[in-house]
Scaffold this motif. Structure first.
Motif, short mmCIF file in Angstrom:
data_model
loop_
_atom_site.label_atom_id
_atom_site.label_comp_id
_atom_site.label_asym_id
_atom_site.label_seq_id
_atom_site.Cartn_x
_atom_site.Cartn_y
_atom_site.Cartn_z
N LEU B 116 0.84 -1.19 0.00
CA LEU B 116 0.00 0.00 0.00
C LEU B 116 0.88 1.24 0.00
O LEU B 116 1.83 1.32 0.76
CB LEU B 116 -0.89 0.03 1.24
N PRO B 117 0.54 2.22 -0.82
CA PRO B 117 1.26 3.49 -0.72
C PRO B 117 0.97 4.15 0.62
O PRO B 117 -0.08 3.91 1.23
CB PRO B 117 0.67 4.33 -1.86
N GLU B 118 1.89 4.98 1.04
CA GLU B 118 1.83 5.59 2.37
C GLU B 118 0.48 6.26 2.64
O GLU B 118 -0.10 6.10 3.71
CB GLU B 118 2.97 6.62 2.47
N GLN B 119 -0.05 6.96 1.65
CA GLN B 119 -1.28 7.74 1.92
C GLN B 119 -2.51 6.88 2.15
O GLN B 119 -3.52 7.38 2.63
CB GLN B 119 -1.54 8.76 0.80
N TYR B 120 -2.44 5.61 1.81
CA TYR B 120 -3.61 4.75 2.03
C TYR B 120 -3.50 3.91 3.29
O TYR B 120 -4.44 3.23 3.66
CB TYR B 120 -3.84 3.83 0.83
N LYS B 121 -2.35 3.93 3.91
CA LYS B 121 -2.17 3.10 5.09
C LYS B 121 -3.08 3.59 6.22
O LYS B 121 -3.27 4.78 6.39
CB LYS B 121 -0.71 3.14 5.54
N HIS B 122 -3.62 2.66 6.94
CA HIS B 122 -4.56 2.91 8.04
C HIS B 122 -5.86 3.53 7.56
O HIS B 122 -6.70 3.93 8.35
CB HIS B 122 -3.92 3.80 9.11
N LYS B 123 -6.04 3.68 6.26
CA LYS B 123 -7.32 4.21 5.76
C LYS B 123 -8.03 3.13 4.95
O LYS B 123 -9.19 2.82 5.19
CB LYS B 123 -7.07 5.43 4.88
N CYS B 147 -18.98 -6.87 11.29
CA CYS B 147 -17.65 -7.38 11.01
C CYS B 147 -16.77 -6.21 10.61
O CYS B 147 -17.10 -5.47 9.69
CB CYS B 147 -17.81 -8.35 9.84
N THR B 148 -15.68 -6.01 11.33
CA THR B 148 -14.82 -4.87 11.01
C THR B 148 -13.36 -5.27 11.00
O THR B 148 -12.94 -6.15 11.75
CB THR B 148 -14.97 -3.72 12.03
N PHE B 149 -12.62 -4.61 10.15
CA PHE B 149 -11.18 -4.81 10.09
C PHE B 149 -10.55 -3.99 11.20
O PHE B 149 -10.76 -2.78 11.29
CB PHE B 149 -10.64 -4.35 8.74
N MET B 150 -9.80 -4.61 12.08
CA MET B 150 -9.16 -3.86 13.16
C MET B 150 -7.73 -3.51 12.79
O MET B 150 -7.25 -2.41 13.02
CB MET B 150 -9.15 -4.66 14.46
N LYS B 151 -7.05 -4.48 12.23
CA LYS B 151 -5.66 -4.27 11.85
C LYS B 151 -5.44 -4.87 10.46
O LYS B 151 -6.14 -5.77 10.05
CB LYS B 151 -4.74 -5.02 12.82
N CYS B 152 -4.47 -4.33 9.80
CA CYS B 152 -4.16 -4.85 8.48
C CYS B 152 -2.66 -4.93 8.29
O CYS B 152 -1.94 -3.98 8.59
CB CYS B 152 -4.78 -3.95 7.42
N THR B 153 -2.19 -6.07 7.83
CA THR B 153 -0.75 -6.25 7.63
C THR B 153 -0.19 -5.21 6.66
O THR B 153 0.95 -4.79 6.78
CB THR B 153 -0.45 -7.65 7.05
N LEU B 154 -1.01 -4.82 5.71
CA LEU B 154 -0.53 -3.89 4.70
C LEU B 154 -0.26 -2.51 5.27
O LEU B 154 0.48 -1.72 4.70
CB LEU B 154 -1.54 -3.77 3.56
N SER B 155 -0.89 -2.20 6.41
CA SER B 155 -0.62 -0.91 7.04
C SER B 155 0.44 -1.07 8.12
O SER B 155 0.39 -0.42 9.17
CB SER B 155 -1.90 -0.34 7.65
N ASP B 156 1.39 -1.94 7.88
CA ASP B 156 2.53 -2.14 8.77
C ASP B 156 2.16 -2.67 10.15
O ASP B 156 2.89 -2.49 11.11
CB ASP B 156 3.35 -0.85 8.96
#
Lengths: 235, 179
Positions: B116-123, B147-156
């Motif tokens: 993921l590019p930096e600007q999309y991380k955590h979004k 159902c919700t995403f809490m964490k994502c590997t792609l956002s480090d």
């Protein structure tokens, strides 16, 4: 920016075997890119004058093409070392949903088709980059087409193209008698308002993308036949 | 158990799926400028998939009714994910009321090759489609979940974490006019 999700730049960290392959892969693609203008000129010549006698390597006798076909079969299909499997149904459910979204996102059917085609192009281009890692550069158009029929199609559908015909002037007709993506659709060939062409458009894009990665620019059209058969023509 | 079912289903190479999904997410980002909208759209698409996918799941897995929500969690993690994506998830943090759990995905075919590019991380929740699939599938077996995403590997973050909360158990209603 326009392509935020990157391409097929898989890091070589996962499997150590993959590392030596990375370099030749880059080399191959760059060579094919350099070659591409020649090949493209050749293609456009064919398209412009389809009836005139040809000068290039198109006058290939059938016997040679058959032996080439044999050699292609014998070479091991270069699967990426880290390839893994998912359920077919998983992809199909997703595919239906994706096509549905794309068709609804544009009011105009023509625009939606273009979008599908473009998406297919991107995917095909990247996929073939990985599939052709161990394949030497194709010297002839026919070789590239055979790669599409065998290796590429096999990677997508676990079967190769059933029939390949060519007029040796740059037109190829590929037919798949049991096109996977139409297998589970209820389809009535006599119906006029509802056809399944949108489900094939993406595959056209895939072929186009794959061929462009080999340095050949082509136009792909398709024809839907009864019983889920599907034909692709390209120039 | 999950492996048995996975061996039974027809399989294809995951690359086509991964790359196609990537192309679709790219397209969605282009179509909607708001990343939040992209997440919502992905979830909706997942829902539509889930309501059909459950049929296939029940038909092929031979799994009967679950005793409680925690058993459902295990079935999703060990059989559901395995059967369709060929990976298994881990269930953690079950709450005592048995109404909530977290699914940890160590391995996910959807995010192969993805950065993921930096600007999309955590979004952007890249694999948000999975949330939709779980919600859609469970709704078809009378469980309304969130159902919700809490964490994502792609956002480090260390692992992908999906939180599933049971909101209500829908009652088995007989359709009107059906005797």
């Amino acid at each position: 920016m326009s392509d935020p999700l990157g391409g097929t730049n898989r890091s070589s960290t996962s499997v150590p075997n993959a590392t030596p392959n990375v370099v030749p892969n880059i080399a191959i693609s760059s060579i094919s890119a350099q070659n591409s203008p020649i090949n493209n000129n050749y293609i456009t010549d064919q398209v412009k004058t389809p009836t005139s006698s040809t000068s290039g390597g198109t006058t290939l006798p059938t016997s040679t093409s058959n032996t080439n076909l044999g050699s292609l079969v014998s070479t091991a299909i270069p699967h990426a070392p880290a390839s893994r499997s998912i359920a077919i149904s998983c992809f199909e459910f997703f595919y239906i949903e994706m096509v549905d979204y794309l068709m609804k996102s544009c009011q105009d059917k023509v625009k939606a088709y273009k979008k599908l085609d473009k998406l297919g192009f991107k995917v095909g281009n990247r996929l073939v980059e990985r599939l052709s890692i161990e394949t030497p550069l194709f010297t002839e158009l026919l070789e590239a087409v055979k790669f599409i029929c065998k290796v590429f199609w096999f990677a997508l559908f676990k079967k190769s193209i059933d029939n390949l015909r060519t007029n040796h002037k740059g037109v190829f007709v590929l037919s798949d008698k049991q096109f996977q993506w139409l297998q589970h659709l209820s389809y009535d060939p006599n119906s006029t308002n509802k056809d399944c062409t949108e489900y094939i458009q993406f595959a056209c894009g895939l072929i186009k993308g794959a061929m462009s990665n080999f340095g050949y620019k082509c136009t792909v059209t398709f024809e839907l036949l009864q019983n889920h058969a599907c034909m692709y023509k390209f120039y | 158990m999950g492996t048995d079912v996975f061996n039974k289903v027809e399989k294809i190479n995951s690359e086509l799926f991964t790359l196609t999904y990537g192309a679709l997410v790219t397209q969605l980002i282009k179509d909607y400028e708001d990343i939040e909208q992209v997440n919502i759209k992905l979830e909706q698409m997942g829902y539509n998939i889930g309501i059909r996918l459950i049929e296939e799941f029940l038909a092929k897995s031979n799994i009967g009714r679950c005793a409680d929500f925690m058993e459902t969690a295990e079935v999703i993690a060990k059989v559901g994910f395995k059967m369709f994506l060929g990976v298994t998830a881990t269930v953690i943090d079950q709450d005592p009321d048995k109404r909530e759990f977290h699914l940890i995905l160590d391995d996910n075919p959807l995010i192969d090759f993805v950065e993921l590019p930096e600007q999309y991380k955590h979004k952007l929740y890249y694999s948000n489609i999975l949330c939709g699939v779980i919600r859609g599938a469970l709704e078809m077996v009378q469980m309304k979940v969130k159902c919700t995403f809490m964490k994502c590997t792609l956002s480090d973050e260390t692992s992908s974490d999906i939180k599933v909360v049971l909101e209500e158990v829908l009652s088995d209603m007989i359709p009107v006019g059906y005797d």
